[in-house]
Design an enzyme around this catalytic site. Structure first.
Site, PDB file in Angstrom:
ATOM      1  N   LYS A  88      45.970  54.799  32.064  1.00 61.03           N
ATOM      2  CA  LYS A  88      46.848  54.572  33.220  1.00 61.03           C
ATOM      3  C   LYS A  88      47.921  53.549  32.874  1.00 61.03           C
ATOM      4  CE  LYS A  88      46.471  53.361  38.150  1.00 61.03           C
ATOM      5  NZ  LYS A  88      45.521  52.999  39.227  1.00 61.03           N
ATOM      6  N   SER A 163      45.588  55.807  43.189  1.00 62.44           N
ATOM      7  CA  SER A 163      46.775  55.579  42.387  1.00 62.44           C
ATOM      8  C   SER A 163      46.612  56.006  40.925  1.00 62.44           C
ATOM      9  CB  SER A 163      47.155  54.095  42.424  1.00 62.44           C
ATOM     10  OG  SER A 163      46.156  53.287  41.835  1.00 62.44           O
ATOM     11  N   SER A 187      41.346  54.231  44.259  1.00 63.57           N
ATOM     12  CA  SER A 187      42.335  54.759  43.318  1.00 63.57           C
ATOM     13  C   SER A 187      41.765  55.479  42.112  1.00 63.57           C
ATOM     14  CB  SER A 187      43.262  53.633  42.850  1.00 63.57           C
ATOM     15  OG  SER A 187      44.110  53.232  43.887  1.00 63.57           O
TER      16      SER A 187
END
Length: 474
Positions: A88, A163, A187
């Site tokens: 990420k 996210s 997330s």
């Protein structure tokens, strides 16, 4: 002619990271071979799902070549030696920028890696690229002012969740078996549930979080994976204290429950909020199959506390609003409008208001922790709905004007960030024409091993319900 066995893309897409690592250890497959497959599949999926900020093709193949030499000499770093992963883009990897989904960040390469990423690199994994996130990971969808919309691999017209948007989408597409994520309100678990992957939010700071966040008492690092065994392997390789995350010094893993059956509380409507008719209809037979399997003792359970919406809003709005205040004042015009709006909302909270939030959090946590005096684990839906339209922040008819629109449709995930407890989502019922659904397993603080052991058993029970474990190629 290569001395390695052929591995077709379709075969690669369904093997776990642990299985791929075992193949490397046997000399059956090459780390370079796996990295090329991952890069090819990721690029193939990109036009439809937009999961990556950038690829590391040259660096990844060079690193894989070094790991291939190590494997040939019998030097294996871990069970994931030579396995391709993605990371990420809010985590640091040496030599790569961390743009964090924002137009306001520097493209200067990081000189120090986040402990989560560095420990996986040290374990011999190969990072093929950086995955998308909404701006500073502030919300539960995959929409970013920097990268646009990240889409669901099962249906690109639908939301990936966020996210850890790109991480969920790329694992769900079959490109990589493991991706790093972070979870301060769901997330990891939201995109895992929407994209049909396993997602683990370990106990708060079991995997150290660095750089620190403006909501450090909510923020967890955790993986999105093809299987629970992959999540277990990642946690084993990355957990443990790091001085840069002082909270990590206090996490002590508890052993899994042994000597008696697990007691599992089944929660049909968490916090009194019923799931959608579609999720309920698909979850009920899955839970019944788990009940019949005999893997635990089950009791129906209600969660008495109300969903802690005002608590989470108080923590999130003040943390993000004040934490990014200077940036919002200077560059709010190029930022996500929802994030920029948190500054004036944060200014509405007085110090007594914030202290009231902390007191309410203490009471909520005490009530949730007390539930685990009666049961070892909770089993419930991960999300109350399936993935909705990709370009929307809330489903049709949702609370678009709320302080935090995304928490209005994630009531089963963010409460366990308020408490810091471990939570795992296990996908089921995936197949052509069907959007994924997840079952969430929640354990007591530091009960990660118990959560994962039970989650692996649930995965085995539900495996026959999956026609396909990765999204169809498009």
């Amino acid at each position: 002619m290569s001395r390695y066995a052929e591995l077709t893309p379709d075969a690669y897409r369904v093997l776990s990271g642990v299985e791929l690592g075992a193949g490397v250890a046997r000399g059956e497959w090459s780390p370079v071979q796996l990295a090329r497959l991952a890069l090819d599949l990721a690029r193939e999926a990109e036009p439809a799902i937009n999961a990556y900020v950038g690829f590391r093709e040259d660096a990844a193949l060079a690193e894989a070549a070094g790991l291939e030499r190590e494997a040939a000499e019998g030097r294996l770093r871990s069970p994931l030696h030579g396995v391709p992963i993605a990371s990420k883009d809010n985590m640091y990897l040496v030599g790569e920028p961390a743009l964090k989904g924002s137009r306001t960040t520097s493209a200067e390469p990081a000189r120090t890696a986040s402990p989560f990423v560095q420990r996986l690199v040290d374990a011999g994994t190969v990072v093929i690229g950086r995955t998308t996130t909404p701006e500073f990971g502030w919300k539960g969808t995959g929409i970013s002012p920097l990268t646009g919309i990240t889409r669901n691999p099962w249906d690109p017209s639908r939301n990936s969740g966020g996210s850890s948007a790109g991480s969920g989408a790329t694992v769900g597409s079959g490109a990589v078996p493991i991706a790093t994520g972070s979870d301060a309100g769901g997330s990891v678990r939201i995109p895992a549930a929407f994209c049909g992957t396993v997602g683990l939010k370990p106990t708060l700071s079991a995997i150290p979080v660095w750089p620190g966040t403006v909501n450090e008492s909510l923020s967890h690092a955790g993986p999105l994976t093809r299987t629970v065994a992959d999540a277990q392997a990642v946690l084993a390789l990355t957990r443990g204290p790091d001085a840069r995350d002082p909270q990590s010094a206090f996490v002590r893993p508890d052993p899994a429950v042994t000597g008696r059956p697990l007691r599992v509380g089944v929660v049909a409507a968490p916090f009194g909020i019923a799931p959608s008719a579609e999720v309920a209809a698909r979850t009920a037979p899955a839970v019944e199959a788990v009940r019949r399997s005999g893997i635990a003792e089950f009791v129906d359970l209600d969660l008495d506390p109300a969903v802690p919406r005002e608590i989470f809003e108080g923590l999130w709005v003040t943390g993000r609003g004040h934490g990014f205040a200077d940036l919002i004042r200077a560059q709010g015009d190029v930022m996500d409008p929802g994030l920029a709006r948190l500054l004036p909302l944060a200014q509405e909270y007085s110090l007594p208001d914030f202290l009231d939030v902390l007191q309410a959090r203490r009471a909520f946590n005490a009530a949730l922790f007390a539930v685990f005096d009666r049961v070892d684990l909770l089993l419930m839906p991960t999300m109350p709905l399936v993935a909705f339209e990709a370009d929307r922040e809330v489903p049709v008819g949702g609370e678009s004007g709320a302080k935090l629109p995304w928490i209005t449709w994630t009531p089963y995930t963010y409460p366990f960030n308020v408490t810091g407890q471990p939570a795992l989502t296990v996908p089921f019922g995936r197949g052509p024409g069907r959007l994924p659904v997840g079952l969430q397993v929640v354990g007591p603080f530091s009960g990660d091993e118990t959560v994962l052991a039970f989650g692996a058993a649930v995965e085995r029970v539900l495996a026959p319900t999956d026609e396909s474990v990765v999204a169809p190629r498009r």
